[in-house]
Design a protein around this motif. Structure first.
Motif, PDB file in Angstrom:
ATOM      1  N   MET A  45       0.837  -1.199   0.000  1.00  0.00           N
ATOM      2  CA  MET A  45       0.000   0.000   0.000  1.00  0.00           C
ATOM      3  C   MET A  45       0.876   1.255   0.000  1.00  0.00           C
ATOM      4  O   MET A  45       0.598   2.220  -0.721  1.00  0.00           O
ATOM      5  CB  MET A  45      -0.919   0.004   1.217  1.00  0.00           C
ATOM      6  N   GLY A  46       1.944   1.243   0.790  1.00  0.00           N
ATOM      7  CA  GLY A  46       2.840   2.389   0.846  1.00  0.00           C
ATOM      8  C   GLY A  46       3.521   2.653  -0.474  1.00  0.00           C
ATOM      9  O   GLY A  46       3.598   3.797  -0.926  1.00  0.00           O
ATOM     10  N   ILE A  47       4.001   1.588  -1.103  1.00  0.00           N
ATOM     11  CA  ILE A  47       4.642   1.743  -2.417  1.00  0.00           C
ATOM     12  C   ILE A  47       3.629   2.268  -3.428  1.00  0.00           C
ATOM     13  O   ILE A  47       3.948   3.134  -4.255  1.00  0.00           O
ATOM     14  CB  ILE A  47       5.273   0.407  -2.872  1.00  0.00           C
ATOM     15  N   GLY A  48       2.395   1.766  -3.345  1.00  0.00           N
ATOM     16  CA  GLY A  48       1.348   2.261  -4.241  1.00  0.00           C
ATOM     17  C   GLY A  48       1.100   3.753  -4.063  1.00  0.00           C
ATOM     18  O   GLY A  48       0.918   4.486  -5.034  1.00  0.00           O
ATOM     19  N   LYS A  49       1.090   4.215  -2.809  1.00  0.00           N
ATOM     20  CA  LYS A  49       0.887   5.642  -2.539  1.00  0.00           C
ATOM     21  C   LYS A  49       2.057   6.474  -3.055  1.00  0.00           C
ATOM     22  O   LYS A  49       1.874   7.569  -3.592  1.00  0.00           O
ATOM     23  CB  LYS A  49       0.699   5.889  -1.035  1.00  0.00           C
ATOM     24  N   ILE A  50       3.272   5.959  -2.895  1.00  0.00           N
ATOM     25  CA  ILE A  50       4.457   6.678  -3.384  1.00  0.00           C
ATOM     26  C   ILE A  50       4.429   6.767  -4.909  1.00  0.00           C
ATOM     27  O   ILE A  50       4.682   7.831  -5.489  1.00  0.00           O
ATOM     28  CB  ILE A  50       5.754   6.009  -2.877  1.00  0.00           C
ATOM     29  N   VAL A  51       4.105   5.662  -5.568  1.00  0.00           N
ATOM     30  CA  VAL A  51       4.005   5.655  -7.033  1.00  0.00           C
ATOM     31  C   VAL A  51       2.902   6.610  -7.477  1.00  0.00           C
ATOM     32  O   VAL A  51       3.072   7.376  -8.442  1.00  0.00           O
ATOM     33  CB  VAL A  51       3.753   4.215  -7.552  1.00  0.00           C
ATOM     34  N   SER A  52       1.770   6.591  -6.764  1.00  0.00           N
ATOM     35  CA  SER A  52       0.668   7.495  -7.086  1.00  0.00           C
ATOM     36  C   SER A  52       1.105   8.951  -6.960  1.00  0.00           C
ATOM     37  O   SER A  52       0.740   9.791  -7.791  1.00  0.00           O
ATOM     38  CB  SER A  52      -0.502   7.210  -6.144  1.00  0.00           C
ATOM     39  N   TYR A  53       1.887   9.237  -5.953  1.00  0.00           N
ATOM     40  CA  TYR A  53       2.409  10.602  -5.758  1.00  0.00           C
ATOM     41  C   TYR A  53       3.242  11.044  -6.965  1.00  0.00           C
ATOM     42  O   TYR A  53       3.045  12.127  -7.502  1.00  0.00           O
ATOM     43  CB  TYR A  53       3.237  10.648  -4.472  1.00  0.00           C
ATOM     44  N   TYR A  54       4.169  10.179  -7.391  1.00  0.00           N
ATOM     45  CA  TYR A  54       5.032  10.548  -8.514  1.00  0.00           C
ATOM     46  C   TYR A  54       4.261  10.615  -9.826  1.00  0.00           C
ATOM     47  O   TYR A  54       4.574  11.435 -10.700  1.00  0.00           O
ATOM     48  CB  TYR A  54       6.226   9.592  -8.626  1.00  0.00           C
ATOM     49  N   LEU A  60      -0.120  15.297 -13.844  1.00  0.00           N
ATOM     50  CA  LEU A  60      -0.992  16.437 -13.579  1.00  0.00           C
ATOM     51  C   LEU A  60      -0.250  17.653 -13.059  1.00  0.00           C
ATOM     52  O   LEU A  60      -0.853  18.699 -12.841  1.00  0.00           O
ATOM     53  CB  LEU A  60      -2.079  16.034 -12.569  1.00  0.00           C
ATOM     54  N   ASN A  61       1.031  17.492 -12.804  1.00  0.00           N
ATOM     55  CA  ASN A  61       1.845  18.560 -12.244  1.00  0.00           C
ATOM     56  C   ASN A  61       1.251  19.079 -10.926  1.00  0.00           C
ATOM     57  O   ASN A  61       1.225  20.274 -10.669  1.00  0.00           O
ATOM     58  CB  ASN A  61       2.030  19.691 -13.257  1.00  0.00           C
ATOM     59  N   VAL A  62       0.716  18.116 -10.128  1.00  0.00           N
ATOM     60  CA  VAL A  62       0.124  18.432  -8.832  1.00  0.00           C
ATOM     61  C   VAL A  62       1.021  17.840  -7.758  1.00  0.00           C
ATOM     62  O   VAL A  62       1.412  16.678  -7.828  1.00  0.00           O
ATOM     63  CB  VAL A  62      -1.308  17.842  -8.717  1.00  0.00           C
ATOM     64  N   ASN A  63       1.346  18.626  -6.768  1.00  0.00           N
ATOM     65  CA  ASN A  63       2.230  18.179  -5.699  1.00  0.00           C
ATOM     66  C   ASN A  63       1.400  17.898  -4.436  1.00  0.00           C
ATOM     67  O   ASN A  63       1.188  18.774  -3.615  1.00  0.00           O
ATOM     68  CB  ASN A  63       3.293  19.246  -5.434  1.00  0.00           C
ATOM     69  N   ASN A  64       0.913  16.648  -4.289  1.00  0.00           N
ATOM     70  CA  ASN A  64       0.115  16.238  -3.134  1.00  0.00           C
ATOM     71  C   ASN A  64       1.013  15.430  -2.204  1.00  0.00           C
ATOM     72  O   ASN A  64       1.139  14.213  -2.341  1.00  0.00           O
ATOM     73  CB  ASN A  64      -1.094  15.419  -3.590  1.00  0.00           C
ATOM     74  N   THR A  65       1.650  16.106  -1.265  1.00  0.00           N
ATOM     75  CA  THR A  65       2.620  15.431  -0.406  1.00  0.00           C
ATOM     76  C   THR A  65       1.977  14.463   0.582  1.00  0.00           C
ATOM     77  O   THR A  65       2.676  13.615   1.136  1.00  0.00           O
ATOM     78  CB  THR A  65       3.456  16.454   0.383  1.00  0.00           C
ATOM     79  N   SER A  66       0.681  14.558   0.802  1.00  0.00           N
ATOM     80  CA  SER A  66       0.049  13.643   1.761  1.00  0.00           C
ATOM     81  C   SER A  66       0.150  12.197   1.285  1.00  0.00           C
ATOM     82  O   SER A  66       0.353  11.286   2.099  1.00  0.00           O
ATOM     83  CB  SER A  66      -1.403  14.036   2.020  1.00  0.00           C
ATOM     84  N   ASP A  67       0.012  11.943  -0.034  1.00  0.00           N
ATOM     85  CA  ASP A  67       0.180  10.577  -0.555  1.00  0.00           C
ATOM     86  C   ASP A  67       1.605  10.086  -0.329  1.00  0.00           C
ATOM     87  O   ASP A  67       1.822   8.937   0.044  1.00  0.00           O
ATOM     88  CB  ASP A  67      -0.141  10.523  -2.053  1.00  0.00           C
ATOM     89  N   PHE A  68       2.564  10.949  -0.553  1.00  0.00           N
ATOM     90  CA  PHE A  68       3.962  10.567  -0.377  1.00  0.00           C
ATOM     91  C   PHE A  68       4.254  10.245   1.091  1.00  0.00           C
ATOM     92  O   PHE A  68       4.858   9.216   1.401  1.00  0.00           O
ATOM     93  CB  PHE A  68       4.889  11.681  -0.878  1.00  0.00           C
ATOM     94  N   ILE A  69       3.800  11.112   1.988  1.00  0.00           N
ATOM     95  CA  ILE A  69       4.033  10.894   3.423  1.00  0.00           C
ATOM     96  C   ILE A  69       3.319   9.643   3.890  1.00  0.00           C
ATOM     97  O   ILE A  69       3.887   8.819   4.626  1.00  0.00           O
ATOM     98  CB  ILE A  69       3.592  12.137   4.231  1.00  0.00           C
ATOM     99  N   LEU A  70       2.059   9.469   3.462  1.00  0.00           N
ATOM    100  CA  LEU A  70       1.304   8.267   3.829  1.00  0.00           C
ATOM    101  C   LEU A  70       2.007   7.014   3.313  1.00  0.00           C
ATOM    102  O   LEU A  70       2.068   5.994   4.007  1.00  0.00           O
ATOM    103  CB  LEU A  70      -0.120   8.358   3.281  1.00  0.00           C
ATOM    104  N   GLY A  71       2.548   7.091   2.113  1.00  0.00           N
ATOM    105  CA  GLY A  71       3.262   5.954   1.539  1.00  0.00           C
ATOM    106  C   GLY A  71       4.508   5.597   2.343  1.00  0.00           C
ATOM    107  O   GLY A  71       4.762   4.426   2.635  1.00  0.00           O
TER     108      GLY A  71
END
Length: 178
Positions: A45-54, A60-71
């Motif tokens: 799940m964490g790797i999925g969130k990190i991949v989703s962040y990147y 989309l050129n959107v910087n949503n750091t919550s996905d990265f931190i959650l990952g």
């Protein structure tokens, strides 16, 4: 192939029987296996969130750091769960045993209050409270007792269900029995 709800119940009972036998015969191994699975799921799940962040940054050129931190947190938590499976078993044992112990102490105080009020049943409450206190301490001290007990209960339940499957006529729908 499962044909009816009755066959599904038999399949479930056999599955519970196998899980019960495993829990009863090797509770430590089952706990480790379950904690490894949970840990791996957290890592995935964490790797999925990190991949989703990147992907969000790239597409989309959107910087949503919550996905990265959650990952990152999920990956770290997964690693901790995998490497601390013995501690997790101890915490579960401590919480369950502590709850039983606490309930026993509360009943002990209650029995003393009943005695002071001259209620005849105070002695029964006292006996139950002492048994609960002993059981709570035993669960805390005895490794894997909780999981062995759950395994034994699953075995008994499964055997009863399988016997019921064999004894009940095949053409009766279990949902209509009242």
């Amino acid at each position: 192939m499962i044909k009816s709800k009755k066959d599904t119940n038999l399949f479930t009972s056999i599955l519970f029987l196998v899980v019960g036998i495993l829990l009863f015969s090797n509770p430590g191994g089952v706990v480790k296996f379950i904690t490894y699975i949970v840990g791996i799921l957290f890592i995935i799940m964490g790797i999925g969130k990190i991949v989703s962040y990147y992907q969000m940054i790239r597409k989309l050129n959107v910087n949503n750091t919550s996905d990265f931190i959650l990952g990152i947190v999920a990956v770290i938590l997964g690693i901790i769960i995998i490497f601390c499976s013995s501690a997790i078993e101890f915490v579960i044992r401590l919480v369950m045993g502590g709850w039983i112990l606490y309930s026993g102490v509360v009943k002990l105080i209650y029995s003393i209050n009943l005695r002071d009020l001259k209620v005849d049943s105070w002695l029964y409450v006292l006996i139950v409270s002492i048994i609960m206190i002993i059981c709570g301490l035993y669960v805390i001290v005895k490794s894997n007792l909780v999981f062995s007990t759950i395994g034994l209960i699953l075995i008994i339940y499964s055997i009863i269900e399988i016997i019921q499957y064999i004894i009940l006529p095949k053409n009766i729908n279990p949902d209509i029995i009242k």
